[in-house]
Design an enzyme around this catalytic site. Structure first.
Site, short mmCIF file in Angstrom:
data_model
loop_
_atom_site.label_atom_id
_atom_site.label_comp_id
_atom_site.label_asym_id
_atom_site.label_seq_id
_atom_site.Cartn_x
_atom_site.Cartn_y
_atom_site.Cartn_z
N GLY A 1 0.79 -1.23 0.00
CA GLY A 1 0.00 0.00 0.00
C GLY A 1 0.82 1.28 0.00
N ASN A 2 0.16 2.35 -0.31
CA ASN A 2 0.78 3.68 -0.27
C ASN A 2 -0.31 4.74 -0.17
OD1 ASN A 2 0.29 3.47 -3.34
ND2 ASN A 2 1.96 2.04 -2.95
N THR B 1 8.69 4.02 -0.32
CA THR B 1 8.55 2.65 -0.81
C THR B 1 9.02 1.66 0.26
OG1 THR B 1 9.00 1.20 -2.69
CG2 THR B 1 10.86 2.54 -1.93
N SER C 1 6.85 3.38 -5.06
CA SER C 1 7.00 3.00 -6.48
C SER C 1 5.70 3.21 -7.26
CB SER C 1 7.41 1.53 -6.57
OG SER C 1 6.41 0.73 -5.97
N GLU C 2 4.62 3.52 -6.55
CA GLU C 2 3.30 3.66 -7.20
C GLU C 2 2.92 5.12 -7.44
OE1 GLU C 2 1.89 1.22 -8.43
OE2 GLU C 2 1.37 -0.37 -7.03
N HIS D 1 -3.95 3.71 -1.58
CA HIS D 1 -3.88 2.42 -2.28
C HIS D 1 -3.62 1.33 -1.26
CE1 HIS D 1 -2.70 -0.91 -4.69
NE2 HIS D 1 -1.42 -0.79 -4.38
N HIS E 1 -4.38 -3.25 -0.30
CA HIS E 1 -4.65 -4.59 -0.81
C HIS E 1 -5.57 -5.33 0.17
CE1 HIS E 1 -0.31 -4.59 -2.76
NE2 HIS E 1 -1.08 -3.62 -3.23
N HIS F 1 -4.21 -7.17 -8.17
CA HIS F 1 -3.35 -6.22 -7.47
C HIS F 1 -4.02 -5.69 -6.20
CE1 HIS F 1 -0.79 -2.27 -7.96
NE2 HIS F 1 -0.77 -2.75 -6.73
P1 13P Z 1 5.51 0.77 -2.42
O1 13P Z 1 6.13 0.11 -1.21
O2 13P Z 1 6.56 1.12 -3.45
O3 13P Z 1 4.64 1.93 -2.03
O4 13P Z 1 4.58 -0.32 -3.12
C1 13P Z 1 3.66 -1.02 -2.33
C2 13P Z 1 2.53 -1.58 -3.13
O5 13P Z 1 1.46 -1.75 -2.61
C3 13P Z 1 2.72 -1.93 -4.53
O6 13P Z 1 1.49 -2.28 -5.09
#
Ligand code: 13P
Length: 209
Positions: free
Chosen positions: A28-29, A44, A74-75, A94, A96, A157
């Site tokens: 997540g982010n 990240t 990274s997102e 974001h 999961h 995802h």
């Molecule tokens: P990051 O750690 O780069 O934020 O990515 C986590 C993530 O949920 C990728 O889908």
């Protein structure tokens, strides 16, 4: 709102998202748009349960780091696309969460009008096709949905939600996940009494985007 307050708020929402089980490990982010037009985000590969205000990173709208010790999520291309396409959006979350991500992995959108409050809050939650996280493939698949929806499933995802405030973006995630679980329970019970969205709309006098 000051950057310091937003730093504190993101940190609290990260801890909440982790406690609620919407993310595991470093999943997540979260980001917010700052008053100066830059974006503050989680770094990240950080566990959201333990993130500290000082871990957060500030980037510009092109994705360049402006300040912060750590590497940005990274997102961020996904977050920046949402901010670019929706100038009123101030925060992106974001995660999961297991129920909604199960729908995303099964290739099933959350588009049944089963629960009136969900239709009221979110409308439906469409499914964007697969794109590898952090690649232009992912943002290309999300693009067609961003203007019309505030919560999206990403195939194989997870989920992304966004709103005019950090709390709004979180609340949407907090609406989508129980809805996914309820949808799974109705499948287990073997009966889903779905209302046609238009019927639900007219009964609730709402506009479903
Ligand atoms: P990051 O750690 O780069 O934020 O990515 C986590 C993530 O949920 C990728 O889908």
């Amino acid at each position: 709102m000051s950057e310091e307050k937003l730093r504190q708020d993101i940190t609290e929402i990260c801890h909440l998202v982790y406690r609620k089980g919407f993310v595991a490990a470093t999943d997540g982010n979260i980001s917010v748009r700052l008053p100066d037009g830059n974006v503050m985000c989680t770094p990240t590969r950080c566990n959201k349960g333990f993130v500290k205000p000082s871990d957060l990173v500030v980037i510009d709208m092109k994705g360049n780091k402006v300040r912060g010790e750590r590497k940005p999520s990274s997102e961020m291309a996904m977050h920046l696309l949402i901010y670019e396409m929706r100038p009123e959006i101030m925060s992106v979350v974001h995660a999961h969460p297991a129920g909604a991500t199960a729908f995303a992995a099964a290739g099933i959108p959350l588009n049944k009008a089963l629960i009136s409050e969900v239709v009221l809050a979110v409308g439906c939650i469409p499914l964007a096709q697969y794109g590898t996280p952090g690649t232009p493939e992912l943002t290309d698949e999300l693009k067609p949905f961003i203007a019309g929806f505030d919560a999206l499933l990403m195939s194989n995802h997870g989920v992304v939600t966004y709103g005019k405030k950090l709390e709004d973006a979180f609340n949407l995630m907090d609406t989508v996940e129980p809805f996914a679980k309820i949808s799974i329970y109705t499948k287990i019970l073997g009966k889903e009494i779905g209302r046609a969205t238009s019927e639900l709309q007219s009964r609730l006098h709402l506009v479903c985007r």
